[in-house]
Motif scaffolding. Structure first.
Motif, PDB file in Angstrom:
ATOM      1  N   UNK A 237      15.909   1.762 -67.017  1.00  0.00           N
ATOM      2  CA  UNK A 237      15.462   0.853 -65.971  1.00  0.00           C
ATOM      3  C   UNK A 237      15.021  -0.484 -66.530  1.00  0.00           C
TER       4      UNK A 237
ATOM      5  N   UNK B 298      25.188  -9.789 -53.308  1.00  0.00           N
ATOM      6  CA  UNK B 298      24.427 -10.851 -52.644  1.00  0.00           C
ATOM      7  C   UNK B 298      23.284 -10.319 -51.803  1.00  0.00           C
TER       8      UNK B 298
ATOM      9  N   UNK C 289      13.232  -0.865 -58.443  1.00  0.00           N
ATOM     10  CA  UNK C 289      14.353   0.054 -58.521  1.00  0.00           C
ATOM     11  C   UNK C 289      14.175   1.172 -57.508  1.00  0.00           C
TER      12      UNK C 289
ATOM     13  N   UNK D  25      18.399  -1.895 -55.791  1.00  0.00           N
ATOM     14  CA  UNK D  25      17.083  -2.492 -55.944  1.00  0.00           C
ATOM     15  C   UNK D  25      16.597  -2.971 -54.585  1.00  0.00           C
TER      16      UNK D  25
ATOM     17  N   UNK E 253      19.565  -4.894 -52.915  1.00  0.00           N
ATOM     18  CA  UNK E 253      20.642  -5.349 -53.780  1.00  0.00           C
ATOM     19  C   UNK E 253      21.294  -4.168 -54.470  1.00  0.00           C
TER      20      UNK E 253
ATOM     21  N   UNK F  73      13.894  -5.641 -52.710  1.00  0.00           N
ATOM     22  CA  UNK F  73      13.077  -6.827 -52.924  1.00  0.00           C
ATOM     23  C   UNK F  73      12.322  -7.149 -51.638  1.00  0.00           C
TER      24      UNK F  73
ATOM     25  N   UNK G  92      13.558 -14.963 -62.629  1.00  0.00           N
ATOM     26  CA  UNK G  92      12.998 -13.660 -62.956  1.00  0.00           C
ATOM     27  C   UNK G  92      13.263 -13.333 -64.411  1.00  0.00           C
TER      28      UNK G  92
ATOM     29  N   UNK H  33       8.774 -10.628 -53.341  1.00  0.00           N
ATOM     30  CA  UNK H  33       9.793 -11.025 -54.330  1.00  0.00           C
ATOM     31  C   UNK H  33       9.922 -10.039 -55.483  1.00  0.00           C
ATOM     32  N   UNK H  34       9.024  -9.083 -55.607  1.00  0.00           N
ATOM     33  CA  UNK H  34       9.116  -8.139 -56.719  1.00  0.00           C
ATOM     34  C   UNK H  34      10.391  -7.310 -56.616  1.00  0.00           C
ATOM     35  N   UNK H  35      11.114  -7.145 -57.710  1.00  0.00           N
ATOM     36  CA  UNK H  35      12.319  -6.309 -57.747  1.00  0.00           C
ATOM     37  C   UNK H  35      11.907  -4.885 -58.092  1.00  0.00           C
TER      38      UNK H  35
ATOM     39  N   UNK I 153      20.998 -15.283 -52.168  1.00  0.00           N
ATOM     40  CA  UNK I 153      21.933 -14.753 -53.160  1.00  0.00           C
ATOM     41  C   UNK I 153      21.269 -13.656 -53.977  1.00  0.00           C
ATOM     42  N   UNK I 154      22.105 -12.931 -54.713  1.00  0.00           N
ATOM     43  CA  UNK I 154      21.582 -11.972 -55.683  1.00  0.00           C
ATOM     44  C   UNK I 154      21.187 -12.678 -56.964  1.00  0.00           C
ATOM     45  N   UNK I 155      20.793 -11.884 -57.939  1.00  0.00           N
ATOM     46  CA  UNK I 155      20.357 -12.442 -59.217  1.00  0.00           C
ATOM     47  C   UNK I 155      21.556 -12.683 -60.131  1.00  0.00           C
TER      48      UNK I 155
ATOM     49  N   UNK J 225      24.733  -8.250 -59.877  1.00  0.00           N
ATOM     50  CA  UNK J 225      24.156  -7.983 -58.566  1.00  0.00           C
ATOM     51  C   UNK J 225      25.088  -8.417 -57.449  1.00  0.00           C
TER      52      UNK J 225
ATOM     53  N   UNK K 168      11.040  -5.823 -63.921  1.00  0.00           N
ATOM     54  CA  UNK K 168      11.080  -7.245 -63.596  1.00  0.00           C
ATOM     55  C   UNK K 168       9.671  -7.829 -63.507  1.00  0.00           C
TER      56      UNK K 168
END
Lengths: 113, 115
Positions: B103, A105, A47, A37, A91, A39, B90, A43-45, B41-43, A103, B106
């Motif tokens: 998928x 880090x 794919x 992913x 990520x 970002x 999120x 901030x939008x995630x 950090x990750x989610x 996920x 988000x």
């Protein structure tokens, strides 16, 4: 428990060059799915690419490709012809039939003009 | 389609206050998720739902509650806000069988600060 490790907190690459982001994971499952992913600062995630573990062929999406090494539990992302818009956090993520997404880090990638 | 929407975008809470983070999706997805992302950090998964009326704990559920009365909505409740809950939240949704690779979409996130 499943874990995802991204060993590169930050990376940089010159525009138009190629960069590889590393990811390793740990699982005892045989069937699972892997994802990258993106970002951006918004901030939008988003794919980028996904890989099913039962498929030996590495996934590709335009300038993005993966090197999936199942025995080594490695899943690296290669970005070719890097563009300024590729600057983002990346990520690596992993899921199985029994667990939702886990996920790493993240790796902060900066593309330099 | 609006996709996954979250409200509010930003919020500052005092310690001990309560609030609900709203999440809605218009894609008729059966699965919905709440994650938190701490700085650098990750989610991490807080709670998830496989359909209306069904919820399950994720990795970090303490201090939160959820409900899923409809397919479209999946609110996250903080009862007694603590500084450790300062994070970006999120919401995500997907349409699939049990953890297929479909998928996850988000939402844009909610930045919450607890002072």
């Amino acid at each position: 428990a499943q874990t995802v490790t991204q060993s590169q907190p930050e990376m940089s690459v010159q525009e138009a060059e190629t960069v590889t982001l590393s990811c390793t994971y740990d699982t005892s499952e045989n069937n699972y799915y892997l994802f990258w992913y993106k970002q951006p600062p918004s901030r939008q995630m988003i794919l980028v690419i996904r890989q099913e573990a039962y498929k030996q062929q590495n996934a590709t999406e335009n300038r993005f490709s993966v090197n999936f090494q199942k025995a080594a539990k490695s899943f690296s992302l290669k970005i070719s012809d890097s563009q300024l818009g590729d600057t983002a956090m990346y990520f690596c993520a992993f899921m199985t039939r029994h667990t939702p997404l886990v996920f790493g880090k993240g790796t902060r990638l900066s593309v330099i003009a | 389609n609006a996709g996954v929407t979250q409200t509010p975008k930003f919020r500052i809470l005092k310690i001990g206050q309560s609030m609900t983070l709203q999440c809605a999706q218009d894609m008729n997805h059966n699965y919905m998720y709440w994650y938190r992302q701490d700085p650098g950090m990750g989610l991490k998964l807080i709670y998830y739902s496989v359909g209306a009326g069904i919820t399950d704990k994720g990795e970090v559920p303490n201090g939160y509650n959820v409900s899923r009365s409809t397919t479209e909505d999946f609110p996250l409740r903080l009862e007694l806000a603590a500084p450790s809950q300062t994070s970006v939240y999120f919401c995500a949704s997907s349409y699939s069988g049990q953890f297929s690779y479909n998928e996850q979409f988000f939402g844009p996130g909610t930045r919450l600060t607890v002072l």
